[in-house]
Design a protein around this motif. Structure first.
Motif, PDB file in Angstrom:
ATOM      1  N   ASN A 144       0.978  -1.362  -0.097  1.00 48.99           N
ATOM      2  CA  ASN A 144      -0.094   0.064  -0.174  1.00 48.99           C
ATOM      3  C   ASN A 144       0.898   1.231   0.089  1.00 48.99           C
ATOM      4  OD1 ASN A 144      -2.141  -1.740   0.191  1.00 48.99           O
ATOM      5  ND2 ASN A 144      -2.799  -1.222   2.344  1.00 48.99           N
ATOM      6  N   GLU A 145       1.902   1.203   0.679  1.00 49.83           N
ATOM      7  CA  GLU A 145       3.061   2.291   0.932  1.00 49.83           C
ATOM      8  C   GLU A 145       3.466   2.562  -0.546  1.00 49.83           C
ATOM      9  OE1 GLU A 145       7.229   3.876   2.922  1.00 49.83           O
ATOM     10  OE2 GLU A 145       5.935   2.266   3.731  1.00 49.83           O
ATOM     11  N   LEU A 146       3.845   1.669  -1.280  1.00 53.36           N
ATOM     12  CA  LEU A 146       4.426   1.732  -2.776  1.00 53.36           C
ATOM     13  C   LEU A 146       3.213   2.164  -3.651  1.00 53.36           C
ATOM     14  CD1 LEU A 146       6.835  -1.345  -2.715  1.00 53.36           C
ATOM     15  CD2 LEU A 146       7.380   1.015  -2.765  1.00 53.36           C
ATOM     16  N   ALA A 147       1.816   1.720  -3.368  1.00 49.17           N
ATOM     17  CA  ALA A 147       0.871   2.419  -4.403  1.00 49.17           C
ATOM     18  C   ALA A 147       0.689   3.811  -3.946  1.00 49.17           C
ATOM     19  CB  ALA A 147      -0.404   1.765  -3.999  1.00 49.17           C
ATOM     20  N   ILE A 148       0.968   4.096  -2.828  1.00 57.40           N
ATOM     21  CA  ILE A 148       0.730   5.701  -2.521  1.00 57.40           C
ATOM     22  C   ILE A 148       1.925   6.484  -3.257  1.00 57.40           C
ATOM     23  CG2 ILE A 148       0.913   7.353  -0.738  1.00 57.40           C
ATOM     24  CD1 ILE A 148      -0.404   5.438   1.204  1.00 57.40           C
ATOM     25  N   CYS A 149       3.010   5.887  -3.177  1.00 54.79           N
ATOM     26  CA  CYS A 149       4.367   6.510  -4.048  1.00 54.79           C
ATOM     27  C   CYS A 149       4.135   6.442  -5.451  1.00 54.79           C
ATOM     28  CB  CYS A 149       5.569   5.689  -3.786  1.00 54.79           C
ATOM     29  SG  CYS A 149       6.130   6.032  -1.950  1.00 54.79           S
ATOM     30  N   ASP A 150       3.588   5.431  -5.786  1.00 54.12           N
ATOM     31  CA  ASP A 150       3.211   5.269  -7.367  1.00 54.12           C
ATOM     32  C   ASP A 150       2.265   6.514  -7.740  1.00 54.12           C
ATOM     33  OD1 ASP A 150       4.961   3.356  -7.819  1.00 54.12           O
ATOM     34  OD2 ASP A 150       3.294   1.628  -7.977  1.00 54.12           O
ATOM     35  N   ALA A 151       0.961   6.726  -6.866  1.00 56.71           N
ATOM     36  CA  ALA A 151       0.201   7.884  -7.259  1.00 56.71           C
ATOM     37  C   ALA A 151       0.881   9.120  -7.336  1.00 56.71           C
ATOM     38  CB  ALA A 151      -0.927   7.577  -6.231  1.00 56.71           C
ATOM     39  N   VAL A 152       1.655   9.437  -6.081  1.00 57.20           N
ATOM     40  CA  VAL A 152       2.258  10.626  -6.092  1.00 57.20           C
ATOM     41  C   VAL A 152       3.159  10.913  -7.213  1.00 57.20           C
ATOM     42  CG1 VAL A 152       4.127  11.787  -4.845  1.00 57.20           C
ATOM     43  CG2 VAL A 152       2.398  10.651  -3.461  1.00 57.20           C
ATOM     44  N   ALA A 211       2.563   9.778 -10.225  1.00 56.92           N
ATOM     45  CA  ALA A 211       1.646   9.845 -11.407  1.00 56.92           C
ATOM     46  C   ALA A 211       1.156  11.205 -11.496  1.00 56.92           C
ATOM     47  CB  ALA A 211       0.830   8.861 -11.448  1.00 56.92           C
ATOM     48  N   SER A 212       0.732  11.640 -10.146  1.00 54.40           N
ATOM     49  CA  SER A 212       0.193  12.893 -10.017  1.00 54.40           C
ATOM     50  C   SER A 212       1.289  14.061 -10.412  1.00 54.40           C
ATOM     51  CB  SER A 212      -0.231  13.233  -8.678  1.00 54.40           C
ATOM     52  OG  SER A 212      -0.659  14.437  -8.373  1.00 54.40           O
ATOM     53  N   ALA A 213       2.580  13.815 -10.006  1.00 56.28           N
ATOM     54  CA  ALA A 213       3.432  15.180 -10.468  1.00 56.28           C
ATOM     55  C   ALA A 213       3.566  15.143 -11.861  1.00 56.28           C
ATOM     56  CB  ALA A 213       4.996  14.548  -9.685  1.00 56.28           C
ATOM     57  N   ASN A 214       3.483  13.957 -12.470  1.00 57.27           N
ATOM     58  CA  ASN A 214       3.556  13.653 -14.164  1.00 57.27           C
ATOM     59  C   ASN A 214       2.426  14.591 -14.815  1.00 57.27           C
ATOM     60  OD1 ASN A 214       6.240  12.813 -14.056  1.00 57.27           O
ATOM     61  ND2 ASN A 214       5.608  10.853 -14.027  1.00 57.27           N
ATOM     62  N   SER A 215       1.378  14.171 -14.297  1.00 58.08           N
ATOM     63  CA  SER A 215      -0.015  14.415 -15.028  1.00 58.08           C
ATOM     64  C   SER A 215      -0.523  15.764 -14.539  1.00 58.08           C
ATOM     65  CB  SER A 215      -1.044  13.355 -14.525  1.00 58.08           C
ATOM     66  OG  SER A 215      -1.497  13.424 -13.332  1.00 58.08           O
ATOM     67  N   LYS A 216       0.151  16.202 -13.287  1.00 61.78           N
ATOM     68  CA  LYS A 216      -0.309  17.629 -12.782  1.00 61.78           C
ATOM     69  C   LYS A 216      -1.884  17.415 -12.389  1.00 61.78           C
ATOM     70  CE  LYS A 216       3.733  19.509 -13.734  1.00 61.78           C
ATOM     71  NZ  LYS A 216       4.703  18.833 -12.904  1.00 61.78           N
ATOM     72  N   GLN A 217      -2.282  16.404 -11.786  1.00 62.17           N
ATOM     73  CA  GLN A 217      -3.897  16.414 -11.604  1.00 62.17           C
ATOM     74  C   GLN A 217      -3.950  15.096 -10.439  1.00 62.17           C
ATOM     75  OE1 GLN A 217      -6.061  15.409 -15.199  1.00 62.17           O
ATOM     76  NE2 GLN A 217      -5.097  13.162 -15.177  1.00 62.17           N
ATOM     77  N   TRP A 218      -5.115  14.965  -9.719  1.00 62.40           N
ATOM     78  CA  TRP A 218      -5.298  14.164  -8.810  1.00 62.40           C
ATOM     79  C   TRP A 218      -5.321  12.830  -9.445  1.00 62.40           C
ATOM     80  CZ3 TRP A 218      -5.676  15.327  -3.872  1.00 62.40           C
ATOM     81  CH2 TRP A 218      -5.992  16.702  -3.464  1.00 62.40           C
ATOM     82  N   GLU A 219      -4.743  11.804  -8.590  1.00 68.72           N
ATOM     83  CA  GLU A 219      -4.536  10.518  -9.071  1.00 68.72           C
ATOM     84  C   GLU A 219      -5.149   9.611  -7.724  1.00 68.72           C
ATOM     85  OE1 GLU A 219      -3.749   9.220 -11.848  1.00 68.72           O
ATOM     86  OE2 GLU A 219      -2.678  11.043 -12.870  1.00 68.72           O
ATOM     87  N   LYS A 220      -5.832   8.566  -8.368  1.00 68.87           N
ATOM     88  CA  LYS A 220      -6.510   7.642  -7.148  1.00 68.87           C
ATOM     89  C   LYS A 220      -5.335   6.579  -6.789  1.00 68.87           C
ATOM     90  CE  LYS A 220     -10.784   5.187  -6.341  1.00 68.87           C
ATOM     91  NZ  LYS A 220     -10.963   5.844  -4.958  1.00 68.87           N
ATOM     92  N   VAL A 221      -5.175   6.352  -5.746  1.00 71.82           N
ATOM     93  CA  VAL A 221      -4.340   5.482  -5.276  1.00 71.82           C
ATOM     94  C   VAL A 221      -5.131   4.119  -5.562  1.00 71.82           C
ATOM     95  CG1 VAL A 221      -3.165   4.386  -3.098  1.00 71.82           C
ATOM     96  CG2 VAL A 221      -3.554   6.792  -3.209  1.00 71.82           C
ATOM     97  N   SER A 222      -4.367   3.162  -6.056  1.00 75.16           N
ATOM     98  CA  SER A 222      -4.741   1.888  -6.470  1.00 75.16           C
ATOM     99  C   SER A 222      -4.144   0.639  -5.651  1.00 75.16           C
ATOM    100  CB  SER A 222      -4.666   1.400  -7.852  1.00 75.16           C
ATOM    101  OG  SER A 222      -5.427   2.476  -8.611  1.00 75.16           O
ATOM    102  N   TYR A 223      -4.644   0.166  -4.363  1.00 69.48           N
ATOM    103  CA  TYR A 223      -3.977  -0.824  -3.798  1.00 69.48           C
ATOM    104  C   TYR A 223      -4.295  -2.424  -4.526  1.00 69.48           C
ATOM    105  CZ  TYR A 223      -4.325   2.632  -0.170  1.00 69.48           C
ATOM    106  OH  TYR A 223      -3.895   3.720   0.394  1.00 69.48           O
TER     107      TYR A 223
END
Length: 170
Positions: A148-156, A158-170
């Motif tokens: 789950n911690e890695l999923a949060i890192c992946d979403a962070v 992805a959000s930095a790249n997309s410049k929008q909200w990203e959902k955390v997928s567990y």
């Protein structure tokens, strides 16, 4: 800043200011993260290993309508509590003041510090108690928690790249 000469880990505090040279730091090792829970409440956190003057710091602050709590890893035996309608408090770690569940993590009486090494000790005590059958409760970090911690890192990221909200997928 980096040392001008080779040094062993944790011996850097023996160096003088003249023993360092400035260097440009080009790293992604800094993030300000905004988040929103499914219930609509939100928060933020900052992550970095590049802050001058901080060796290892984790600061947790929770804000509510009536109170504010601050836990600082560099001051592990106290919690600062701020109120809107009454004086603020500094709550010192004292097993007699803790809930039964929290008290299980405090191994020393009030006034005696517990800190960084006790985190690993408490974790291993819980894991070995579970493996040995002394406890049926999983009250320690699991592989799922790590995932789950890695999923949060992946979403962070992805959000930095997309410049929008990203959902955390567990």
């Amino acid at each position: 800043m980096k040392p001008k000469k080779e040094v062993e880990t944790y011996s850097g505090k023996m160096l003088q200011p003249s023993d360092y040279e400035p260097v440009n730091i080009n790293t992604e090792d800094y993030a300000n993260v905004l988040f929103e829970f499914d219930n609509g409440s939100g928060g933020s956190f900052t992550v970095s290993q590049c802050f001058a003057g901080r060796k290892k710091s984790a600061l947790l602050r929770t804000f509510g309508l009536e109170m504010f709590r601050r836990l600082d890893q560099e001051r592990p035996n106290e919690m600062w509590i701020g109120y809107r309608e009454k004086p603020n408090e500094l709550l010192m770690k004292d097993p007699s003041l803790l809930s039964e569940r929290a008290r299980a993590y405090a191994h020393y009486p009030g006034g005696h510090p517990e800190a960084y090494p006790d985190g690993l000790k408490n974790f291993l005590l819980r894991v070995y108690s579970y493996i040995g059958g002394a406890s049926k409760e999983i009250d320690f970090s699991t592989f799922q928690d790590g995932h789950n911690e890695l999923a949060i890192c992946d979403a962070v990221l992805a959000s930095a790249n997309s410049k929008q909200w990203e959902k955390v997928s567990y």
